[in-house]
Design an enzyme around this catalytic site. Sequence first.
Site, short mmCIF file in Angstrom:
data_model
loop_
_atom_site.label_atom_id
_atom_site.label_comp_id
_atom_site.label_asym_id
_atom_site.label_seq_id
_atom_site.Cartn_x
_atom_site.Cartn_y
_atom_site.Cartn_z
N CYS A 1 0.85 -1.18 0.00
CA CYS A 1 0.00 0.00 0.00
C CYS A 1 0.89 1.23 0.00
O CYS A 1 1.96 1.22 0.59
CB CYS A 1 -0.85 -0.04 1.25
SG CYS A 1 -1.89 1.37 1.46
N ARG B 1 -12.95 7.07 -3.54
CA ARG B 1 -13.03 5.89 -2.67
C ARG B 1 -13.58 6.28 -1.30
O ARG B 1 -14.21 5.45 -0.64
CB ARG B 1 -11.64 5.27 -2.49
CG ARG B 1 -11.07 4.68 -3.75
CD ARG B 1 -9.77 3.96 -3.44
NE ARG B 1 -9.97 3.10 -2.27
CZ ARG B 1 -9.00 2.60 -1.52
NH1 ARG B 1 -7.76 2.85 -1.81
NH2 ARG B 1 -9.28 1.85 -0.49
#
Length: 422
Positions: free
Chosen positions: A117, A400
């Site tokens: 990530c 998101r």
Amino acid sequence: MDKFMIWGGERLRGEVEISACKNAVLPILAAALLGETPSVINKAPWLKDVDTMMLILQAMGVTARRSFEGDITIDPTTLQSWEAPYELVRKMRSSIYVLGALLGKLGKALVSLPGGCVIGPRPIDLHIKGLTQLGATIEKRHGYIIAEAKQLRGARVFLGGPFGSSVGATVNVMLAAVKAEDVTVIESAACEPDVADVALFLNKMGAKITGAGTPTVTIEGIKELHGTQHEVIPDRIEAGTFMIAAAATGGDISLLGADPRHLEAVIVKLREAGVEVSEEEGTIRVRSTAARTPTDLTTLAYPGFPTDLQAQFMALMTVTPGVSRVVEKIYPDRFMHVGELARLGANITMDSNSALIRGGTSLSGAPVMASDLRASATLIIAGLVAEGETLIHRVYHIDRGYVDIENKLAKLGAKIRRLKSN
Ligand code: EPU
């Protein structure tokens, strides 16, 4: 990919409605799997991550539908598969919540390992440790977690890690433990309001969870859960982002529907920075003042200052005269925004997980690249203050986790436009 064009220099003024919490609704959608009957999540936020969680559930045969008003119905009676595939999991790390839910429901799960990530390493060792202590056998093979348990059994589970408690591990253990035999006690549990909201949802389904929102959570296993109805708590990170944006632009805004109890650390820091924050009849009013002061900050697990607002606060310090220091204790590498802020004129020096900000430089608009959700919000805040035009690339990150942010900002007076990709 869509872009945002911002023409800086406008002060934010007016009222903004805060949407439901992303980081609570995602585990709650997974938790709905555990019921024997359908659940309804009222006014779920219109976010890409919510769409992804619905796609994951649908891929497992679950009926997941959203109404025009935003209510999501999850019918777990049509569940056919216990696999969460890579193509969907790679889009969103919180897909990992189906691991605990499937183990609790079916005693087995095949879930793709979430990968790396951009905000730094995000291991899942605490999730695996907790689930193993409840009796699950867990293997990693070909990029997947294969979990199985004939009968989950309650246990004492300590979930403290090198960076404190883990939200995800606490929730996953809760999801697996609600239908386990006997009692589970989680020590060093994450105290975030998101965790407490998941527990509230599970209790409405018939679970027996006490202590959620504190470091010790007790779960008495029960045989069967039923569907329920729930309205998720407001998003404290969205609220904090608007508060910081108002402060940075010299604005005066009121937040409708936010919960000030979830924002104490943020309110304290903003006041320390010379921003006026008051609570009036269910709204939080944020007024920037001429007397803004540089302010040091360290991120910590809740009730400390959230890592998810670290980048935005750094944008505020960038436009506040004086020197301030920001220390990141949850994700030591979460500084992707620093280089992009520098493109707008920020003066920030990094030393390991600590940033020294020499604030008060005048920012000037430039093209910048969003790297993750909260970094995108930070670039928007900086763009709102910068002189001239700021073009933010890759705004899919922001979709998101922020509902309709450009229209919410435009209503507050910002000059911002989404440039659609073809
Ligand atoms: N950690 C471990 N081992 C684990 C799990 C976590 O060492 O097994 C470490 C992490 O590397 C990190 C710390 O523990 O240093 C805390 O991680 P946590 O598990 O609490 O994070 P998460 O559950 O993966 C949630 C939010 C994040 C938010 C963090 C911290 C969701 C869906 N995500 O992640 O939100 O930053 O808690 O508060 O709830 C965001 O919304 O932008 C976001 C990244």
